[in-house]
Design a protein around this motif. Structure first.
Motif, mmCIF file in Angstrom:
data_model
loop_
_atom_site.group_PDB
_atom_site.id
_atom_site.type_symbol
_atom_site.label_atom_id
_atom_site.label_comp_id
_atom_site.label_asym_id
_atom_site.label_seq_id
_atom_site.Cartn_x
_atom_site.Cartn_y
_atom_site.Cartn_z
ATOM 1 N N TRP A 80 -11.006 -4.398 11.202
ATOM 2 C CA TRP A 80 -9.951 -3.678 11.916
ATOM 3 C C TRP A 80 -9.180 -2.830 10.913
ATOM 4 N N ILE A 81 -9.027 -1.538 11.209
ATOM 5 C CA ILE A 81 -8.357 -0.603 10.306
ATOM 6 C C ILE A 81 -7.184 0.047 11.032
ATOM 7 N N LEU A 82 -6.013 0.018 10.399
ATOM 8 C CA LEU A 82 -4.843 0.687 10.965
ATOM 9 C C LEU A 82 -4.954 2.177 10.658
ATOM 10 N N GLU A 83 -5.368 2.955 11.641
ATOM 11 C CA GLU A 83 -5.625 4.377 11.437
ATOM 12 C C GLU A 83 -4.345 5.211 11.453
ATOM 13 N N ASP A 84 -3.386 4.835 12.297
ATOM 14 C CA ASP A 84 -2.149 5.605 12.421
ATOM 15 C C ASP A 84 -0.972 4.640 12.515
ATOM 16 N N VAL A 85 -0.137 4.629 11.472
ATOM 17 C CA VAL A 85 0.999 3.702 11.429
ATOM 18 C C VAL A 85 2.021 4.046 12.504
ATOM 19 N N ILE A 95 0.852 -1.185 0.000
ATOM 20 C CA ILE A 95 0.000 0.000 0.000
ATOM 21 C C ILE A 95 0.891 1.240 0.000
ATOM 22 N N ASN A 96 0.800 2.028 -1.054
ATOM 23 C CA ASN A 96 1.505 3.313 -1.131
ATOM 24 C C ASN A 96 3.000 3.199 -0.830
ATOM 25 N N GLY A 97 3.645 2.182 -1.377
ATOM 26 C CA GLY A 97 5.086 2.056 -1.225
ATOM 27 C C GLY A 97 5.542 1.341 0.031
ATOM 28 N N PHE A 98 4.601 0.796 0.801
ATOM 29 C CA PHE A 98 4.948 0.062 2.012
ATOM 30 C C PHE A 98 4.366 -1.348 1.925
ATOM 31 N N MET A 99 5.149 -2.328 2.341
ATOM 32 C CA MET A 99 4.706 -3.713 2.362
ATOM 33 C C MET A 99 4.376 -4.106 3.801
ATOM 34 N N TYR A 100 3.168 -4.652 3.990
ATOM 35 C CA TYR A 100 2.730 -5.074 5.315
ATOM 36 C C TYR A 100 2.505 -6.585 5.320
ATOM 37 N N LEU A 147 -5.218 -9.757 4.413
ATOM 38 C CA LEU A 147 -5.066 -8.310 4.498
ATOM 39 C C LEU A 147 -5.739 -7.661 3.296
ATOM 40 N N ILE A 148 -6.380 -6.514 3.512
ATOM 41 C CA ILE A 148 -6.977 -5.772 2.414
ATOM 42 C C ILE A 148 -6.627 -4.294 2.554
ATOM 43 N N GLU A 149 -6.772 -3.576 1.461
ATOM 44 C CA GLU A 149 -6.646 -2.121 1.499
ATOM 45 C C GLU A 149 -8.046 -1.538 1.596
ATOM 46 N N TYR A 150 -8.287 -0.731 2.623
ATOM 47 C CA TYR A 150 -9.608 -0.139 2.831
ATOM 48 C C TYR A 150 -9.449 1.373 2.964
ATOM 49 N N LYS A 151 -9.913 2.090 1.946
ATOM 50 C CA LYS A 151 -9.808 3.548 1.906
ATOM 51 C C LYS A 151 -8.360 4.004 2.068
ATOM 52 N N GLY A 152 -7.446 3.278 1.410
ATOM 53 C CA GLY A 152 -6.039 3.645 1.429
ATOM 54 C C GLY A 152 -5.280 3.209 2.660
ATOM 55 N N LYS A 153 -5.925 2.434 3.540
ATOM 56 C CA LYS A 153 -5.283 2.005 4.778
ATOM 57 C C LYS A 153 -5.272 0.482 4.869
ATOM 58 N N LEU A 154 -4.340 -0.026 5.671
ATOM 59 C CA LEU A 154 -4.291 -1.460 5.928
ATOM 60 C C LEU A 154 -5.487 -1.855 6.788
ATOM 61 N N ALA A 155 -6.145 -2.946 6.414
ATOM 62 C CA ALA A 155 -7.297 -3.420 7.174
ATOM 63 C C ALA A 155 -7.331 -4.943 7.148
ATOM 64 N N VAL A 156 -8.004 -5.510 8.136
ATOM 65 C CA VAL A 156 -8.153 -6.959 8.241
ATOM 66 C C VAL A 156 -9.598 -7.272 8.596
ATOM 67 N N SER A 174 -12.192 -12.076 1.724
ATOM 68 C CA SER A 174 -12.215 -10.841 0.946
ATOM 69 C C SER A 174 -10.799 -10.475 0.549
ATOM 70 N N GLN A 175 -10.653 -9.988 -0.683
ATOM 71 C CA GLN A 175 -9.360 -9.515 -1.164
ATOM 72 C C GLN A 175 -9.331 -7.999 -1.302
ATOM 73 N N GLY A 176 -10.421 -7.328 -0.901
ATOM 74 C CA GLY A 176 -10.408 -5.879 -0.995
ATOM 75 C C GLY A 176 -11.764 -5.299 -1.338
ATOM 76 N N THR A 177 -11.747 -4.077 -1.855
ATOM 77 C CA THR A 177 -12.967 -3.353 -2.179
ATOM 78 C C THR A 177 -12.933 -2.885 -3.629
ATOM 79 N N ASN A 178 -14.102 -2.473 -4.129
ATOM 80 C CA ASN A 178 -14.149 -1.869 -5.459
ATOM 81 C C ASN A 178 -14.240 -0.347 -5.323
ATOM 82 N N LYS A 179 -14.347 0.356 -6.434
ATOM 83 C CA LYS A 179 -14.357 1.818 -6.405
ATOM 84 C C LYS A 179 -15.588 2.369 -5.704
ATOM 85 N N ALA A 180 -16.651 1.572 -5.638
ATOM 86 C CA ALA A 180 -17.870 2.011 -4.960
ATOM 87 C C ALA A 180 -17.768 1.855 -3.444
#
Length: 232
Positions: free
Chosen positions: A118-123, A40-45, A92-101, A150-156
């Motif tokens: 669960w959403i990682l709000e502040d790294v 996500i955005n240049g970081f691997m989690y 792991l999924i990307e949710y609104k640009g953040k790491l989420a599970v 789940s593998q993630g979300t769509n644009k909606a």
């Protein structure tokens, strides 16, 4: 990775011009990797467990954050135990640009109709938020058999759920889209995914077939990819 001196050594492989390969090594404190990684955005989690100084105690669950640009392990992110309770089955999924599970609330049941997000709000501060959602219908989830992940979300903004195995020979393949805002769920049949005898015979499919769903973050499901592999 290996830890001959109680350290983990990561090998970074770069492809340059003309196919030239360069390698470098990055060391970090020891840990045991538990999940697949997500960029996500240049970081691997990825989820991991860190051994405690007192070896009789349970290892501490964390998320390793690897800075791809600067080729370094940025931090070990403290994680609530529930997030990695399923260890290797954690997705792991990307949710609104953040790491989420997504953690299904299924206990010993073979299905779930409620899950925690669960959403990682502040790294930097290692701050997580938790939201609980109830699905309109139950989805299968077992450790050894059928599972819906789940593998993630769509644009909606819909969370996409799909089965990890085909439901049966020449049976319909369904993908589920859950909207966390409206609480509605769509059940969509994907035609042409092993739903006919002709398909199974053409590719010689037998036994249990695993499915991997890869959302491409586009509006039309026509651009989603579904990859099948046969597991003996």
């Amino acid at each position: 990775m290996h830890n001959p001196s109680l350290m983990c050594t990561h090998e970074v492989i770069r492809l340059g011009r003309g196919g030239v390969v360069s390698r470098s090594q990055v060391n970090s404190p020891p840990y045991d990797r538990m999940t697949a990684g997500l960029s996500i955005n240049g970081f691997m989690y990825y989820g991991a467990s860190v051994p405690n100084q007192i070896y009789t105690e349970t290892p501490t669950p964390v998320f390793v954050c690897f800075d791809v640009r600067y080729e370094r392990v940025l931090s070990f992110i403290t994680t609530p135990k529930e997030v990695l309770v399923r260890q290797g089955l954690t997705v792991l999924i990307e949710y609104k640009g953040k790491l989420a599970v997504i953690v299904p609330n299924c206990g010993r049941c073979s299905s779930f109709h409620r899950f925690n997000l669960w959403i990682l709000e502040d790294v930097t501060k290692h701050e997580w938020s938790k939201q609980t959602f109830e699905l309109p219908l139950s989805l299968p989830f077992t450790f050894a058999g059928a599972r819906t992940i789940s593998q993630g979300t769509n644009k909606a903004g819909e969370i996409i759920f799909y089965p990890t195995t085909l439901t049966g020979r020449a049976q319909p393949f369904y993908v589920f889209y859950y909207n966390p805002v409206t609480k509605n769920m769509r059940k969509v049949r994907i035609h042409g995914i092993a739903d006919t005898e002709e398909f199974w015979n053409r590719y010689g499919l037998t036994g249990v077939c695993c499915a991997s769903f890869s959302p491409q973050h586009v509006d039309s499901i026509a651009f989603y990819n579904v990859f099948l592999c046969v597991r003996a």
